[in-house]
Design a protein around this motif. Structure first.
Motif, PDB file in Angstrom:
ATOM      1  N   ILE A  76      23.506  29.417  37.909  1.00 41.52           N
ATOM      2  CA  ILE A  76      24.181  30.706  37.769  1.00 41.52           C
ATOM      3  C   ILE A  76      23.107  31.664  37.293  1.00 41.52           C
ATOM      4  O   ILE A  76      22.688  31.617  36.133  1.00 41.52           O
TER       5      ILE A  76
ATOM      6  N   ALA B 219      24.644  31.405  42.354  1.00 43.53           N
ATOM      7  CA  ALA B 219      25.836  32.218  42.108  1.00 43.53           C
ATOM      8  C   ALA B 219      25.424  33.256  41.068  1.00 43.53           C
ATOM      9  O   ALA B 219      24.997  32.897  39.970  1.00 43.53           O
ATOM     10  N   GLU B 220      25.515  34.523  41.417  1.00 41.02           N
ATOM     11  CA  GLU B 220      24.976  35.576  40.551  1.00 41.02           C
ATOM     12  C   GLU B 220      26.028  36.086  39.576  1.00 41.02           C
ATOM     13  O   GLU B 220      27.172  36.342  39.934  1.00 41.02           O
ATOM     14  N   GLY B 221      25.620  36.219  38.328  1.00 41.32           N
ATOM     15  CA  GLY B 221      26.450  36.823  37.294  1.00 41.32           C
ATOM     16  C   GLY B 221      25.742  38.015  36.692  1.00 41.32           C
ATOM     17  O   GLY B 221      24.626  38.369  37.093  1.00 41.32           O
TER      18      GLY B 221
ATOM     19  N   GLY C  85      30.125  34.411  34.244  1.00 44.27           N
ATOM     20  CA  GLY C  85      29.751  33.004  34.311  1.00 44.27           C
ATOM     21  C   GLY C  85      30.909  32.138  34.761  1.00 44.27           C
ATOM     22  O   GLY C  85      30.733  31.194  35.549  1.00 44.27           O
TER      23      GLY C  85
ATOM     24  N   ALA D   5      31.353  32.780  38.497  1.00 44.83           N
ATOM     25  CA  ALA D   5      30.270  32.154  39.263  1.00 44.83           C
ATOM     26  C   ALA D   5      30.455  30.650  39.341  1.00 44.83           C
ATOM     27  O   ALA D   5      30.198  30.028  40.388  1.00 44.83           O
ATOM     28  N   MET D   6      30.918  30.051  38.250  1.00 44.82           N
ATOM     29  CA  MET D   6      31.154  28.608  38.252  1.00 44.82           C
ATOM     30  C   MET D   6      32.268  28.257  39.226  1.00 44.82           C
ATOM     31  O   MET D   6      32.183  27.241  39.950  1.00 44.82           O
TER      32      MET D   6
ATOM     33  N   LEU E 283      30.789  28.264  42.635  1.00 44.24           N
ATOM     34  CA  LEU E 283      29.969  27.079  42.879  1.00 44.24           C
ATOM     35  C   LEU E 283      30.832  25.866  43.195  1.00 44.24           C
ATOM     36  O   LEU E 283      30.528  25.082  44.106  1.00 44.24           O
TER      37      LEU E 283
ATOM     38  N   VAL F  16      24.217  22.226  36.206  1.00 49.57           N
ATOM     39  CA  VAL F  16      24.186  23.685  36.319  1.00 49.57           C
ATOM     40  C   VAL F  16      23.255  24.253  35.267  1.00 49.57           C
ATOM     41  O   VAL F  16      23.369  23.918  34.076  1.00 49.57           O
TER      42      VAL F  16
ATOM     43  N   ALA G 103      22.593  27.778  33.706  1.00 51.81           N
ATOM     44  CA  ALA G 103      23.077  29.153  33.591  1.00 51.81           C
ATOM     45  C   ALA G 103      21.999  29.990  32.909  1.00 51.81           C
ATOM     46  O   ALA G 103      21.431  29.573  31.899  1.00 51.81           O
TER      47      ALA G 103
ATOM     48  N   MET H 167      26.978  33.255  30.061  1.00 53.28           N
ATOM     49  CA  MET H 167      27.413  32.722  31.353  1.00 53.28           C
ATOM     50  C   MET H 167      27.618  31.211  31.282  1.00 53.28           C
ATOM     51  O   MET H 167      28.496  30.663  31.947  1.00 53.28           O
TER      52      MET H 167
ATOM     53  N   ALA I 149      30.929  29.172  32.283  1.00 50.61           N
ATOM     54  CA  ALA I 149      30.910  28.012  33.182  1.00 50.61           C
ATOM     55  C   ALA I 149      31.669  26.844  32.575  1.00 50.61           C
ATOM     56  O   ALA I 149      32.430  26.146  33.274  1.00 50.61           O
TER      57      ALA I 149
END
Length: 337
Positions: free
Chosen positions: A194, A225-227, A234, A237-238, A241, A251, A253, A258, A262
């Protein structure tokens, strides 16, 4: 009967004249700054000795500074950014260093046109003695303003594009690489990231560290995955994913906020941490110790970042030429890996 009157204290200009050097050189010698020739340093020290010049912090400030203030400018428009634990620690570190030099701290936000115009006016009018810039984005107008400024400017982190002459940063690439290597060493083979905003240098650098570690291990980096460095981003984005890469087992982050998001999404998806998915963050904020489970993270010296930015700025204000600084990071292992 003649009365002895107190001897008048010499000014910095008079010390410079007696030593046969410029005022700025005299200031650098008195502040023990580098980049002064031995001959000039000895001439100033001789003038000080022979004429009894005794500098003091307040007199020095009046001699070399105009406003007695420095500004911390953040490229953002949400005032709540100053409540973010990251920036709060930066402010604490910077304030402490500035207080030692009799300088006050001014806080500014500058992402909107109005905010940028206010900062531009501050730079042009020399409304402060120096500026610290943070959170610059790609093609950020503040970077150009800083290059044209006639007052000292120090960047916290490096903007995308031409690098500033003076900056304090942390080893973002190295820290992200160490985090990803830790996941791989634990047997994780489907490691995702992330990432932070990719229009910022910190976002790109931490993504680069992830990619470097994956490629070095012979593993294919997954699409990021952009936050935006916030907890809700976060979590979102999780979720993305898990939808696109359901087999992920690790992961990284790009910050703790973030990472906390997640963990929330993984808990809602009934994925066990770390049994199913291991998670690592970045920053080592207080939130990393209170997540469930506590978050493994990359420690960066945030308070020292603010402190060193302020110290570098003070050196510039006092006529020095400090060297850019990159602070180290290290991994803090907790229960998510």
């Amino acid at each position: 009967m003649a009365v002895d009157r107190p001897r008048r204290q010499l000014t910095l200009d008079e010390v410079a004249e007696l030593a046969g050097v410029s005022r700025s050189v005299a200031s650098r010698v008195l502040n023990n700054a580098p980049h002064v020739s031995r001959a000039k340093r000895e001439a100033v020290e001789r003038a000080v000795r022979e004429h009894g010049y005794v500098p003091n912090p307040r007199a020095r400030a009046l001699a070399t500074r105009q406003t007695g203030a420095a500004a911390l400018v953040i490229s953002g428009e949400n005032p709540s950014v100053f409540a973010d634990p990251f920036f709060a620690q930066v402010i604490v570190g910077a304030t402490g260093a500035l207080e030692e030099a009799d300088l006050n701290l001014m806080l500014c936000l500058a992402a909107s046109d109005r905010g940028r115009k206010r900062v531009e006016q501050l730079l042009r009018s020399k409304g402060v003695d120096g500026v610290m810039l943070m959170a610059l984005r790609e093609d950020d107008p503040l970077a150009g303003m800083a290059q044209e400024a006639e007052i000292p400017v120090v960047c916290g982190g490096r903007p995308i594009g031409p690098k500033p002459r003076w900056f304090v940063d942390v080893d973002n690439v190295g820290g992200a690489r160490e985090a990803t290597e830790h996941l791989i060493a634990a047997g994780r083979t489907r490691v995702a990231t992330i990432c932070g905003r990719l229009d910022t240098e910190v976002g790109r650098a931490r993504h680069q560290g992830y990619r470097d570690a994956m490629l070095a291990a012979g593993l294919e980096p997954l699409p990021p995955a952009e936050g935006d460095f916030t907890e809700p981003s976060g979590a979102d984005a999780m979720a993305s994913l898990l939808k696109n890469e359901p087999g992920i087992d690790g992961v990284f982050a790009a910050n703790d906020n973030m990472g906390a998001g997640a963990l929330r999404t993984l808990r809602q998806a009934r994925r066990l941490v770390p049994a199913d998915v291991a998670v690592i963050g970045f920053d080592d904020l207080a939130v990393a110790q209170i997540t469930d489970p506590p978050l493994t993270t990359v420690h960066q010296p945030i308070r020292a970042l603010g402190q060193e930015m302020a110290r570098m700025l003070i050196a510039l204000i006092d006529g020095g030429d400090p060297t850019p600084l990159i602070l180290p990071t290290h991994l803090v292992t907790r229960s998510t890996t």
